[in-house]
Design a protein around this motif. Structure first.
Motif, PDB file in Angstrom:
ATOM      1  N   PHE A 118       0.847  -1.206   0.000  1.00 16.07           N
ATOM      2  CA  PHE A 118       0.000   0.000   0.000  1.00 16.07           C
ATOM      3  C   PHE A 118       0.872   1.242   0.000  1.00 16.07           C
ATOM      4  CE2 PHE A 118      -3.241  -2.788   0.253  1.00 16.07           C
ATOM      5  CZ  PHE A 118      -4.071  -2.846   1.354  1.00 16.07           C
ATOM      6  N   THR A 119       1.880   1.242   0.898  1.00 18.34           N
ATOM      7  CA  THR A 119       2.709   2.439   1.072  1.00 18.34           C
ATOM      8  C   THR A 119       3.975   2.403   0.214  1.00 18.34           C
ATOM      9  OG1 THR A 119       3.954   1.431   2.865  1.00 18.34           O
ATOM     10  CG2 THR A 119       1.953   2.655   3.470  1.00 18.34           C
ATOM     11  N   THR A 120       4.307   1.251  -0.335  1.00 16.00           N
ATOM     12  CA  THR A 120       5.551   0.950  -1.085  1.00 16.00           C
ATOM     13  C   THR A 120       6.800   0.990  -0.204  1.00 16.00           C
ATOM     14  OG1 THR A 120       6.197   3.155  -1.897  1.00 16.00           O
ATOM     15  CG2 THR A 120       4.521   1.984  -3.168  1.00 16.00           C
ATOM     16  N   ASN A 121       6.615   1.021   1.111  1.00 19.07           N
ATOM     17  CA  ASN A 121       7.789   0.988   1.995  1.00 19.07           C
ATOM     18  C   ASN A 121       8.410  -0.398   2.057  1.00 19.07           C
ATOM     19  OD1 ASN A 121       7.525   3.651   2.690  1.00 19.07           O
ATOM     20  ND2 ASN A 121       6.371   3.238   4.560  1.00 19.07           N
ATOM     21  N   LYS A 122       9.728  -0.425   2.161  1.00 21.53           N
ATOM     22  CA  LYS A 122      10.412  -1.702   2.352  1.00 21.53           C
ATOM     23  C   LYS A 122      10.455  -1.984   3.850  1.00 21.53           C
ATOM     24  CE  LYS A 122      13.660  -0.508  -1.335  1.00 21.53           C
ATOM     25  NZ  LYS A 122      12.807   0.656  -1.563  1.00 21.53           N
ATOM     26  N   GLU A 123      10.014  -3.159   4.239  1.00 20.67           N
ATOM     27  CA  GLU A 123      10.002  -3.463   5.676  1.00 20.67           C
ATOM     28  C   GLU A 123      11.186  -4.305   6.116  1.00 20.67           C
ATOM     29  OE1 GLU A 123       6.205  -4.909   6.893  1.00 20.67           O
ATOM     30  OE2 GLU A 123       5.384  -2.880   6.756  1.00 20.67           O
ATOM     31  N   HIS A 124      11.621  -5.208   5.258  1.00 18.45           N
ATOM     32  CA  HIS A 124      12.780  -6.051   5.582  1.00 18.45           C
ATOM     33  C   HIS A 124      13.586  -6.272   4.319  1.00 18.45           C
ATOM     34  CE1 HIS A 124      10.878  -7.416   9.374  1.00 18.45           C
ATOM     35  NE2 HIS A 124       9.777  -7.471   8.677  1.00 18.45           N
ATOM     36  N   ALA A 125      14.866  -6.525   4.468  1.00 14.51           N
ATOM     37  CA  ALA A 125      15.685  -6.908   3.314  1.00 14.51           C
ATOM     38  C   ALA A 125      16.729  -7.912   3.780  1.00 14.51           C
ATOM     39  CB  ALA A 125      16.351  -5.690   2.703  1.00 14.51           C
ATOM     40  N   VAL A 126      16.928  -8.939   2.984  1.00 15.32           N
ATOM     41  CA  VAL A 126      17.920  -9.965   3.300  1.00 15.32           C
ATOM     42  C   VAL A 126      18.801 -10.135   2.080  1.00 15.32           C
ATOM     43  CG1 VAL A 126      18.257 -12.410   3.772  1.00 15.32           C
ATOM     44  CG2 VAL A 126      16.318 -11.240   4.766  1.00 15.32           C
ATOM     45  N   THR A 127      20.099 -10.309   2.315  1.00 14.98           N
ATOM     46  CA  THR A 127      20.980 -10.626   1.184  1.00 14.98           C
ATOM     47  C   THR A 127      21.328 -12.090   1.260  1.00 14.98           C
ATOM     48  OG1 THR A 127      21.876  -8.401   1.290  1.00 14.98           O
ATOM     49  CG2 THR A 127      23.106  -9.999  -0.013  1.00 14.98           C
ATOM     50  N   MET A 128      20.973 -12.813   0.218  1.00 14.64           N
ATOM     51  CA  MET A 128      21.254 -14.249   0.174  1.00 14.64           C
ATOM     52  C   MET A 128      22.714 -14.456  -0.236  1.00 14.64           C
ATOM     53  SD  MET A 128      18.569 -16.244   0.678  1.00 14.64           S
ATOM     54  CE  MET A 128      18.628 -17.641  -0.434  1.00 14.64           C
ATOM     55  N   PRO A 129      23.294 -15.605   0.150  1.00 16.43           N
ATOM     56  CA  PRO A 129      24.674 -15.875  -0.244  1.00 16.43           C
ATOM     57  C   PRO A 129      24.823 -16.271  -1.712  1.00 16.43           C
ATOM     58  CG  PRO A 129      23.775 -17.696   1.026  1.00 16.43           C
ATOM     59  CD  PRO A 129      22.737 -16.627   1.043  1.00 16.43           C
ATOM     60  N   CYS A 130      23.710 -16.308  -2.474  1.00 22.31           N
ATOM     61  CA  CYS A 130      23.828 -16.667  -3.884  1.00 22.31           C
ATOM     62  C   CYS A 130      23.114 -15.623  -4.722  1.00 22.31           C
ATOM     63  CB  CYS A 130      23.184 -18.039  -4.132  1.00 22.31           C
ATOM     64  SG  CYS A 130      21.397 -18.020  -3.855  1.00 22.31           S
ATOM     65  N   THR A 131      23.390 -15.608  -5.993  1.00 20.33           N
ATOM     66  CA  THR A 131      22.627 -14.765  -6.913  1.00 20.33           C
ATOM     67  C   THR A 131      21.472 -15.604  -7.452  1.00 20.33           C
ATOM     68  OG1 THR A 131      24.013 -15.446  -8.744  1.00 20.33           O
ATOM     69  CG2 THR A 131      24.633 -13.408  -7.616  1.00 20.33           C
ATOM     70  N   TRP A 132      20.629 -15.018  -8.283  1.00 21.98           N
ATOM     71  CA  TRP A 132      19.486 -15.722  -8.873  1.00 21.98           C
ATOM     72  C   TRP A 132      18.636 -16.424  -7.807  1.00 21.98           C
ATOM     73  CZ3 TRP A 132      17.855 -15.329 -13.915  1.00 21.98           C
ATOM     74  CH2 TRP A 132      18.736 -14.709 -14.804  1.00 21.98           C
ATOM     75  N   VAL A 133      17.978 -15.618  -6.995  1.00 21.84           N
ATOM     76  CA  VAL A 133      17.046 -16.176  -6.027  1.00 21.84           C
ATOM     77  C   VAL A 133      15.726 -16.352  -6.773  1.00 21.84           C
ATOM     78  CG1 VAL A 133      16.042 -15.943  -3.732  1.00 21.84           C
ATOM     79  CG2 VAL A 133      18.229 -14.846  -4.240  1.00 21.84           C
ATOM     80  N   MET A 134      15.525 -17.549  -7.296  1.00 20.98           N
ATOM     81  CA  MET A 134      14.425 -17.787  -8.228  1.00 20.98           C
ATOM     82  C   MET A 134      13.090 -18.045  -7.565  1.00 20.98           C
ATOM     83  SD  MET A 134      16.398 -20.152 -10.887  1.00 20.98           S
ATOM     84  CE  MET A 134      18.053 -20.291 -10.391  1.00 20.98           C
TER      85      MET A 134
END
Lengths: 361, 68
Positions: A101-117
């Motif tokens: 609704f607000t377009t706010n980001k609430e959480h972010a995680v960086t995975m140890p790999c690329t291409w998180v499918m």
């Protein structure tokens, strides 16, 4: 004089090849019988039955929100049951939870790999699952404390021998269903990481899966690079129905809301509808002008509309009953890679290789 | 020996085909009628189909009130 052992072995081999030939004949006969049985019941087309249904008017659907923040192609997204939060995953290894609704980001995680499918929201809304080139599916509990490092609480649940293509929680936070480039699907216990059931039958990478609506029991459908869509019994691991009418990889499968049918989207530029009780394909959604593959499909709440995200950057909206296209939506600047209708059906969200997500209504 | 593993694989294929051939099926006319019935019954509760007004759909922008 004793006969040399070689003729005996030869006899065994002859018996073996006779049995193989016998089985091959039986297999061909059964395949023929299957087609015959299915054809017998093909007395009418879906769009013929739907001739008397009122046609749909003009649809005005537009982008209502654009979610910007991913640094590379968005590959997957899922809605939270609260109908406003979304989790998305990207080629750049990031998994983001948004308030749509607000377009706010609430959480972010960086995975140890690329291409998180693959990514999925837990039914409780308290965790997300994701995976991709790491061949795993990991679960991250979502903390109310925004400063907490989510990666520290990560739990590795599934282990495949090739990339993770899709994942979904079952109707609780306790179990996860996964599909993989290794050709299998699997059901896992989240707490222990134990493999509960594995599903073998696809002859190539499995690209997608969808669980049957809870009222219809313990089945799910999967689609793969072998052009097959398989319906599985979750408890026994058995494939109960199989459909092979697409001409290329099946990128997306989604159950019709009643659970009696499912739709598929393929690199052959068509979407198709398969009815489970008639055990056959009952509709094809295609146009000569549509030549790019379908990456993802989903139904509106009543099942009357089928939304397809395409590799030509558009979204085509189909009248499921009549087989006609009712709308084409523009906005993304690259392939649409993922598409899901919200849990209350008020909007749908798309993710794209243009790094953004859009909600439409 | 590759011969016997082929045999095992073939037996599985035949078993699976026997299973699939034996399931009960309904006519397409019946199945299609049921799909249609579901659509019609749920049409009014489908916001994307009916087009929910701005005031009730949180994704549609509401008109902003301005003080004169």
């Amino acid at each position: 004089m004793r006969s040399p052992p070689i003729p005996e072995m030869a006899t065994q081999e002859v018996q073996l090849s006779e049995t193989l030939a016998h089985l091959k004949t039986e297999s061909d006969t059964l395949k023929g019988k299957l087609e015959e049985e299915r054809a017998k019941l093909h007395d009418v087309e879906l769009h013929q039955v739907a001739e008397k249904v009122e046609g749909l008017g003009q649809f005005v659907m537009k982008t209502r929100r654009t979610l910007k923040g991913h640094g590379n192609k968005v590959l997957c997204m899922d809605w939270c049951k609260d109908k406003r939060r979304i989790v998305s995953s990207s080629q750049d290894g990031k998994v983001i939870v948004w308030d749509a609704f607000t377009t706010n980001k609430e959480h972010a995680v960086t995975m140890p790999c690329t291409w998180v499918m693959a990514c999925a929201y837990a039914p409780s809304g308290c965790a997300v699952a994701c995976g991709g080139l790491d061949n795993k599916c990991s679960v991250y509990p979502l903390s109310l404390d925004k400063n907490e490092n989510l990666a520290a609480k990560k739990k590795s649940v599934a282990m495949h021998t090739n990339y993770l293509s899709a994942c979904s929680f079952t109707n609780s936070d306790m179990q996860i269903l996964t599909s993989s480039g290794d050709g299998t699907c699997a059901l896992w216990d989240v707490e222990s990481g134990q493999l509960l059931q594995s599903f073998h039958g696809h002859a190539a990478d499995v690209l997608c899966l969808d669980l049957a609506p809870s009222e219809t029991g313990n089945t799910f459908v999967s689609g793969g690079c072998d052009k097959k869509a398989n319906v599985w019994d979750m408890r026994s691991g058995q494939c109960i129905q199989s459909f092979e009418t697409h001409e290329s990889d099946i990128n997306s499968v989604r159950y019709y809301p009643s659970g009696d049918a499912f739709a598929s989207g393929s690199d052959d530029a068509t979407c198709r509808l398969y009815d489970l009780r008639a055990d056959r394909e009952v509709a094809i959604y295609s146009k000569e002008s549509i030549i790019f593959g379908v990456s993802s499909v989903d139904f509106s709440l009543s099942g009357r509309l089928l939304f397809g995200g395409y590799n030509d950057y558009t979204i085509n909206v189909w009248d499921v009953l009549k087989g006609t296209r009712v709308s084409i939506l523009f906005g993304h600047e690259n392939r649409v890679s993922t598409l899901r209708v919200s849990p209350d059906g008020t909007a749908f969200c798309t993710g794209s290789w243009d790094h953004t997500l859009r909600t439409w209504a | 020996m590759s011969g016997s593993s082929n045999l095992v694989a073939m037996k599985k294929v035949v078993q699976q085909l026997r299973f699939e051939a034996s399931i009960n099926r309904v006519k397409v006319s019946q199945a299609a009628a049921d799909l249609q019935q579901f659509c019609i019954q749920n049409a009014l509760q489908d916001p994307l189909l009916t087009g929910v007004s701005s005031s009730t759909n949180p994704f549609r922008p509401q008109k902003v009130c301005s003080f004169l």
